[in-house]
Design a protein around this motif. Structure first.
Motif, mmCIF file in Angstrom:
data_model
loop_
_atom_site.group_PDB
_atom_site.id
_atom_site.type_symbol
_atom_site.label_atom_id
_atom_site.label_comp_id
_atom_site.label_asym_id
_atom_site.label_seq_id
_atom_site.Cartn_x
_atom_site.Cartn_y
_atom_site.Cartn_z
ATOM 1 N N LEU A 37 0.824 -1.215 0.000
ATOM 2 C CA LEU A 37 0.000 0.000 0.000
ATOM 3 C C LEU A 37 0.855 1.260 0.000
ATOM 4 C CD1 LEU A 37 -2.865 -0.976 2.462
ATOM 5 C CD2 LEU A 37 -3.051 -0.571 0.015
ATOM 6 N N SER A 38 1.984 1.233 0.699
ATOM 7 C CA SER A 38 2.885 2.379 0.714
ATOM 8 C C SER A 38 3.479 2.638 -0.661
ATOM 9 C CB SER A 38 4.019 2.152 1.717
ATOM 10 O OG SER A 38 3.510 2.022 3.013
ATOM 11 N N VAL A 39 3.864 1.584 -1.352
ATOM 12 C CA VAL A 39 4.424 1.744 -2.701
ATOM 13 C C VAL A 39 3.365 2.294 -3.650
ATOM 14 C CG1 VAL A 39 5.346 0.480 -4.678
ATOM 15 C CG2 VAL A 39 6.219 0.013 -2.400
ATOM 16 N N ILE A 40 2.173 1.754 -3.581
ATOM 17 C CA ILE A 40 1.093 2.236 -4.443
ATOM 18 C C ILE A 40 0.790 3.700 -4.149
ATOM 19 C CG2 ILE A 40 -1.387 1.990 -4.908
ATOM 20 C CD1 ILE A 40 -0.978 -1.054 -4.531
ATOM 21 N N SER A 41 0.748 4.074 -2.882
ATOM 22 C CA SER A 41 0.487 5.461 -2.509
ATOM 23 C C SER A 41 1.611 6.383 -2.978
ATOM 24 C CB SER A 41 0.332 5.587 -1.002
ATOM 25 O OG SER A 41 -0.794 4.885 -0.573
ATOM 26 N N ALA A 42 2.850 5.923 -2.870
ATOM 27 C CA ALA A 42 3.988 6.747 -3.294
ATOM 28 C C ALA A 42 3.935 7.031 -4.790
ATOM 29 C CB ALA A 42 5.297 6.057 -2.928
ATOM 30 N N PRO A 46 1.410 11.514 -5.994
ATOM 31 C CA PRO A 46 1.937 12.612 -6.818
ATOM 32 C C PRO A 46 1.231 12.724 -8.172
ATOM 33 C CG PRO A 46 3.731 11.333 -5.910
ATOM 34 C CD PRO A 46 2.468 10.595 -5.602
ATOM 35 N N LEU A 47 0.859 11.589 -8.751
ATOM 36 C CA LEU A 47 0.129 11.640 -10.020
ATOM 37 C C LEU A 47 -1.226 12.320 -9.849
ATOM 38 C CD1 LEU A 47 0.893 8.117 -11.505
ATOM 39 C CD2 LEU A 47 1.863 10.311 -12.187
ATOM 40 N N GLY A 48 -1.898 12.028 -8.743
ATOM 41 C CA GLY A 48 -3.175 12.688 -8.471
ATOM 42 C C GLY A 48 -3.010 14.179 -8.259
#
Length: 79
Positions: A37-42, A46-48
């Motif tokens: 989840l941390s990798v996906i959020s990272a 920023p893309l969002g």
């Protein structure tokens, strides 16, 4: 059953060991999930942010006519 009645302390130690093993497996699985989840959020946060920043309408904003306003983005990308 006879063995467990004769040695209740051994049974207790075995149960504690089993509980510790189950708790360790659960903790390891939870850590793997949180890492994913941390990798996906990272990647996605920023893309969002950039997507939201590119979607703003600069025509009605005060200071949009200033030469240095929003200099990071070319005027052709403004909505």
């Amino acid at each position: 059953m006879t063995h467990s009645v004769k040695d209740p302390e051994g049974l207790t130690e075995q149960m504690e060991l089993t509980c510790d093993e189950i708790a360790g497996d659960s903790s390891e699985r939870r850590n793997r999930t949180l890492w994913r989840l941390s990798v996906i959020s990272a990647v996605l946060l920023p893309l969002g942010f950039l997507t939201g920043l590119m979607a703003i309408n600069l025509g009605d904003m005060p200071g949009a006519d200033a030469p240095r306003a929003f200099s990071e983005f070319p005027p052709g990308s403004w909505a």
